[in-house]
Motif scaffolding. Structure first.
Motif, PDB file in Angstrom:
ATOM      1  N   ASP A  88       0.816  -1.275   0.081  1.00  0.00           N
ATOM      2  CA  ASP A  88       0.098   0.015   0.108  1.00  0.00           C
ATOM      3  C   ASP A  88       0.855   1.297  -0.010  1.00  0.00           C
ATOM      4  O   ASP A  88       0.610   2.263  -0.744  1.00  0.00           O
ATOM      5  N   GLN A  89       1.777   1.144   0.637  1.00  0.00           N
ATOM      6  CA  GLN A  89       2.915   2.185   0.729  1.00  0.00           C
ATOM      7  C   GLN A  89       3.543   2.527  -0.426  1.00  0.00           C
ATOM      8  O   GLN A  89       3.701   3.806  -1.117  1.00  0.00           O
ATOM      9  N   GLY A  90       3.942   1.616  -0.970  1.00  0.00           N
ATOM     10  CA  GLY A  90       4.631   1.502  -2.269  1.00  0.00           C
ATOM     11  C   GLY A  90       3.765   2.019  -3.371  1.00  0.00           C
ATOM     12  O   GLY A  90       4.097   2.939  -4.104  1.00  0.00           O
ATOM     13  N   LEU A  91       2.360   1.737  -3.380  1.00  0.00           N
ATOM     14  CA  LEU A  91       1.474   2.090  -4.491  1.00  0.00           C
ATOM     15  C   LEU A  91       1.298   3.642  -4.313  1.00  0.00           C
ATOM     16  O   LEU A  91       1.064   4.344  -5.264  1.00  0.00           O
ATOM     17  N   HIS A  92       1.187   4.153  -3.024  1.00  0.00           N
ATOM     18  CA  HIS A  92       0.998   5.453  -2.616  1.00  0.00           C
ATOM     19  C   HIS A  92       1.800   6.384  -3.292  1.00  0.00           C
ATOM     20  O   HIS A  92       1.719   7.462  -3.734  1.00  0.00           O
ATOM     21  N   ARG A  93       3.337   6.031  -3.143  1.00  0.00           N
ATOM     22  CA  ARG A  93       4.448   6.841  -3.400  1.00  0.00           C
ATOM     23  C   ARG A  93       5.014   6.429  -4.768  1.00  0.00           C
ATOM     24  O   ARG A  93       5.853   6.910  -5.525  1.00  0.00           O
ATOM     25  N   ARG A  94       4.415   5.705  -5.577  1.00  0.00           N
ATOM     26  CA  ARG A  94       4.746   5.021  -6.780  1.00  0.00           C
ATOM     27  C   ARG A  94       5.374   6.091  -7.715  1.00  0.00           C
ATOM     28  O   ARG A  94       6.671   6.289  -8.320  1.00  0.00           O
ATOM     29  N   GLU A  95       4.040   7.161  -7.999  1.00  0.00           N
ATOM     30  CA  GLU A  95       4.526   7.952  -9.173  1.00  0.00           C
ATOM     31  C   GLU A  95       5.586   9.054  -8.491  1.00  0.00           C
ATOM     32  O   GLU A  95       6.317   9.615  -9.193  1.00  0.00           O
ATOM     33  N   PHE A  96       5.508   9.349  -7.184  1.00  0.00           N
ATOM     34  CA  PHE A  96       6.409  10.206  -6.673  1.00  0.00           C
ATOM     35  C   PHE A  96       7.777   9.939  -6.959  1.00  0.00           C
ATOM     36  O   PHE A  96       8.779  10.606  -7.067  1.00  0.00           O
ATOM     37  N   ASN A  97       7.878   8.659  -6.458  1.00  0.00           N
ATOM     38  CA  ASN A  97       9.227   8.033  -6.602  1.00  0.00           C
ATOM     39  C   ASN A  97       9.790   8.054  -7.840  1.00  0.00           C
ATOM     40  O   ASN A  97      11.001   8.305  -8.054  1.00  0.00           O
ATOM     41  N   SER A  98       8.970   7.904  -8.966  1.00  0.00           N
ATOM     42  CA  SER A  98       9.629   7.739 -10.368  1.00  0.00           C
ATOM     43  C   SER A  98       9.774   9.233 -10.703  1.00  0.00           C
ATOM     44  O   SER A  98      10.714   9.417 -11.394  1.00  0.00           O
ATOM     45  N   ALA A  99       9.047  10.312 -10.131  1.00  0.00           N
ATOM     46  CA  ALA A  99       9.233  11.315 -10.688  1.00  0.00           C
ATOM     47  C   ALA A  99      10.790  11.872  -9.996  1.00  0.00           C
ATOM     48  O   ALA A  99      11.601  12.574 -10.564  1.00  0.00           O
ATOM     49  N   LEU A 100      10.993  11.365  -8.883  1.00  0.00           N
ATOM     50  CA  LEU A 100      12.393  11.871  -8.114  1.00  0.00           C
ATOM     51  C   LEU A 100      13.571  10.904  -8.828  1.00  0.00           C
ATOM     52  O   LEU A 100      14.603  11.634  -8.962  1.00  0.00           O
ATOM     53  N   PHE A 101      13.205   9.853  -9.172  1.00  0.00           N
ATOM     54  CA  PHE A 101      14.437   8.924 -10.021  1.00  0.00           C
ATOM     55  C   PHE A 101      14.599   9.749 -11.161  1.00  0.00           C
ATOM     56  O   PHE A 101      16.112   9.921 -11.722  1.00  0.00           O
ATOM     57  N   ASP A 102      13.793  10.205 -11.909  1.00  0.00           N
ATOM     58  CA  ASP A 102      14.021  10.925 -13.192  1.00  0.00           C
ATOM     59  C   ASP A 102      14.763  12.081 -12.820  1.00  0.00           C
ATOM     60  O   ASP A 102      15.692  12.644 -13.509  1.00  0.00           O
ATOM     61  N   ALA A 103      14.456  13.101 -11.760  1.00  0.00           N
ATOM     62  CA  ALA A 103      15.024  14.299 -11.489  1.00  0.00           C
ATOM     63  C   ALA A 103      16.398  13.973 -10.841  1.00  0.00           C
ATOM     64  O   ALA A 103      17.408  14.596 -11.416  1.00  0.00           O
ATOM     65  N   ALA A 104      16.594  12.877 -10.202  1.00  0.00           N
ATOM     66  CA  ALA A 104      18.239  12.732  -9.607  1.00  0.00           C
ATOM     67  C   ALA A 104      18.877  11.857 -10.713  1.00  0.00           C
ATOM     68  O   ALA A 104      20.055  12.199 -10.844  1.00  0.00           O
ATOM     69  N   ILE A 105      18.242  10.893 -11.467  1.00  0.00           N
ATOM     70  CA  ILE A 105      19.021  10.232 -12.132  1.00  0.00           C
ATOM     71  C   ILE A 105      18.816  10.014 -13.502  1.00  0.00           C
ATOM     72  O   ILE A 105      19.817  10.449 -14.459  1.00  0.00           O
ATOM     73  N   THR A 106      17.638   9.922 -14.168  1.00  0.00           N
ATOM     74  CA  THR A 106      17.471   9.890 -15.325  1.00  0.00           C
ATOM     75  C   THR A 106      17.836  11.103 -16.087  1.00  0.00           C
ATOM     76  O   THR A 106      18.468  11.028 -17.036  1.00  0.00           O
ATOM     77  N   ASP A 107      17.432  12.267 -15.723  1.00  0.00           N
ATOM     78  CA  ASP A 107      17.487  13.696 -16.262  1.00  0.00           C
ATOM     79  C   ASP A 107      18.888  14.029 -16.149  1.00  0.00           C
ATOM     80  O   ASP A 107      19.367  14.806 -16.866  1.00  0.00           O
ATOM     81  N   ASN A 108      19.843  13.191 -15.243  1.00  0.00           N
ATOM     82  CA  ASN A 108      21.155  13.996 -14.892  1.00  0.00           C
ATOM     83  C   ASN A 108      22.192  12.798 -14.901  1.00  0.00           C
ATOM     84  O   ASN A 108      23.011  12.823 -14.412  1.00  0.00           O
ATOM     85  N   HIS A 109      21.772  11.775 -15.606  1.00  0.00           N
ATOM     86  CA  HIS A 109      22.621  10.361 -15.638  1.00  0.00           C
ATOM     87  C   HIS A 109      24.106  10.564 -16.228  1.00  0.00           C
ATOM     88  O   HIS A 109      25.012  10.171 -15.418  1.00  0.00           O
ATOM     89  N   GLN A 110      24.277  11.272 -17.245  1.00  0.00           N
ATOM     90  CA  GLN A 110      25.647  11.615 -17.752  1.00  0.00           C
ATOM     91  C   GLN A 110      26.154  12.349 -16.634  1.00  0.00           C
ATOM     92  O   GLN A 110      27.373  11.906 -16.530  1.00  0.00           O
TER      93      GLN A 110
END
Length: 414
Positions: free
Chosen positions: A312-334
Motif C-alpha cells: 500500500d505504501q509502495g503504491l501511494h508513492r509510486r509516481e512520486f518515486n518515479s518523478a524523483l528517480f527521473d530528477a536525480a538520475i534519468t535526467d542527470n545520468h551523464q
C-alpha cells in the motif's frame, strides 16, 4: 491465433442447450491464456470462455466506461489495478476454497484482506547474469543489492527506469523500504552511477546482458527464466532482500455468470491450474507452495529471503518515486556518472568523503498527505496535478544538476 478467431466467431453464435458462457477480461499474453482456457473448457465442457483482451492501461478504462458490465472475471498482473477496482466497488467477495494457499509470502499479502481478490501467480525481483562473463571480469554475483554500489561494477549494470518500465517502480521502492528512505536512495544513486539505464523502447534487460552491453541486469524472475529457457546462457538469483509482485484475479459485482466465474477462479488457484503456470509457454511462479514439491525450480516460500514490503505504501508513492528517480538520475545520468568516475580517479583515501557528499539524499520522505506526492499520484488523471508533479520534478532536477556540477567543479579544481 486461430483459437481466438474461432472464439470471436463463436461469440456470435447461439449457445447449445445447457451451455453457458463466461467473459474473461485479461492482459496476459494470448499464448498463456489459451492454455488456461483450453484446460478449463476441457474440464467444464458446458462453459465457453469469451476472451476480452485489453492492454493493462486500457483494462480499467474499459471497465469504467462500461461500469463493469459485460465482464465476469478480471485477471490482470497488477495489484494496483485491483485496488482501484475495489475502491470503485466493482468487485464482489470471493467464496472460494483456498485453504492451501498461504495468506502471505513473508509480510507480503497474497490476497486482499476483504477477500475481494486473490493472487494467482507472482514474480520476484533479482539479478540476471552470465556466470562466465562475471568470472572473466573478476566479479562475483551479488547476494545483496548494496554490493552493486561498488565502483567495480561501473558500466556493468543494466537498470530499468521506473517511469518507463512497468515493473521497475516496485523494484526501486522495495530497497527504500528495506534500507530506509535516505539510505535506500543513496544506494540507488550509486547503483545508477554504475549502470546503463534501460527505458521505453530499449532492449530487454536480459538482452543487454546477453549481448554483453552489461554484465548484470536488474529484472524479474519471469523475464530471466524465459530468456534462459529460450537458449540464453544466463543465470538468475534473488538478493537476500527483495520483493514479489503478485498478480490477482477477481470477479465483478455485475458478473452475468457468477457460478461459472467462481469455477474459473477456483481452477486458476487449484493445484492443476497452478501447475499449468509451469508450462514452458508460461513460466510463472505459483502461489501454491505444494506445486514446487519435487521440482527443480526456485521456491520463494522455501528460500531464506527477507520479503518485508508494504505494498500500500509502495503504491501511494509510486509516481512520486518515479518523478524523483527521473530528477536525480534519468535526467542527470551523464553528469552523475561523470562525477562518479571523477571521484574514483582520485586516490582511494579521498573516495569516502566525496562519495558521501555525492550520495547524500536531500529530499525528505513524504507522508501520504504530502501535496506533491498526491499530485504525482493523480498526474495521469488530472492536468493540474500533472503540472504540479512536473514542477516538483523540474525543481529537483535542477537542484541535483547543480549539486553534481558543484562537486565536479570541486574535484577538477583540486
Amino acid at each position: 491465433m486461430r483459437r481466438y478467431l474461432l472464439s470471436l466467431l463463436l461469440c456470435c453464435l447461439p449457445l447449445t442447450a445447457g451451455a453457458s458462457s463466461l467473459t474473461l477480461l485479461s492482459s496476459y499474453p494470448q499464448t498463456m491464456l489459451s492454455h488456461f482456457i483450453e484446460a478449463f473448457e476441457a474440464e467444464h465442457p458446458d462453459i465457453r470462455i469469451d476472451l476480452l483482451w485489453r492492454r493493462p492501461q486500457d483494462a480499467l478504462q474499459w471497465l469504467d466506461e462500461n461500469n463493469g458490465a459485460g465482464t465476469d472475471v478480471v485477471w490482470l498482473p497488477s495489484w494496483r489495478a485491483f485496488q482501484q477496482l475495489k475502491q470503485q466497488d466493482f468487485l464482489q467477495p470471493l467464496s472460494l476454497h483456498h485453504d492451501v494457499l498461504p495468506a502471505s509470502l513473508g509480510d507480503f499479502p497474497l490476497h486482499d484482506s476483504d477477500n475481494a481478490f486473490i493472487a494467482s501467480e507472482m514474480a520476484g525481483y533479482g539479478l540476471f547474469f552470465v556466470p562466465d562473463d562475471l568470472e572473466r571480469l573478476n566479479l562475483k554475483a551479488p547476494e545483496r543489492w548494496q554490493e552493486l554500489t561498488d565502483f567495480a561494477w561501473y558500466q556493468h549494470i543494466a537498470m530499468p527506469v521506473p517511469s518507463q518500465v512497468g515493473y521497475a517502480p516496485m523494484l526501486i521502492d522495495q530497497l527504500l523500504q528495506a534500507e530506509g528512505w535516505q539510505a535506500g536512495w543513496s544506494q540507488w544513486l550509486a547503483i545508477a552511477a554504475n549502470s546503463r539505464l534501460i527505458g521505453r523502447g530499449s532492449d530487454f534487460v536480459t538482452d543487454q546482458v546477453l549481448q554483453q552491453r552489461a554484465s548484470i541486469g536488474l529484472t524479474l524472475d519471469f523475464f530471466a527464466e524465459s530468456t534462459i529457457a529460450s537458449g540464453g546462457n544466463g543465470q538468475f538469483v534473488y538478493p537476500k532482500q527483495t520483493a514479489f509482485n503478485p498478480a490477482p484475479i477477481g470477479i465483478l459485482k455485475r458478473a452475468g455468470n457468477v457460478e461459472a466465474a467462481e469455477l474459473f477462479v477456483q481452477f486458476v488457484i487449484s493445484h492443476p491450474g497452478q501447475t499449468l503456470l509451469l508450462h514452458p509457454d508460461i513460466r510463472k511462479k505459483p502461489v501454491n507452495p505444494q506445486v514446487y514439491a519435487g521440482r527443480s525450480l526456485a521456491n520463494p516460500f522455501a528460500l531464506e529471503l527477507q520479503t518485508a514490503y508494504n505494498i500500500d505504501q509502495g503504491l501511494h508513492r509510486r509516481e512520486f518515486n518515479s518523478a524523483l528517480f527521473d530528477a536525480a538520475i534519468t535526467d542527470n545520468h551523464q553528469l552523475l556518472t561523470t562525477v562518479w568516475q571523477a571521484i574514483h580517479a582520485l586516490p582511494a583515501s579521498q573516495h569516502p568523503p566525496l562519495r558521501q557528499q555525492l550520495l547524500n539524499w536531500p529530499v525528505n520522505e513524504p507522508d501520504n498527505n504530502d501535496a506533491n506526492l498526491q499530485a504525482c499520484q493523480q498526474r495521469h488523471d488530472n492536468n493540474e496535478a500533472e503540472q504540479q508533479c512536473q514542477a516538483f520534478q523540474q525543481h529537483w532536477q535542477q537542484r541535483f544538476q547543480a549539486h553534481y556540477q558543484q562537486l565536479l567543479d570541486h574535484i577538477q579544481s583540486r
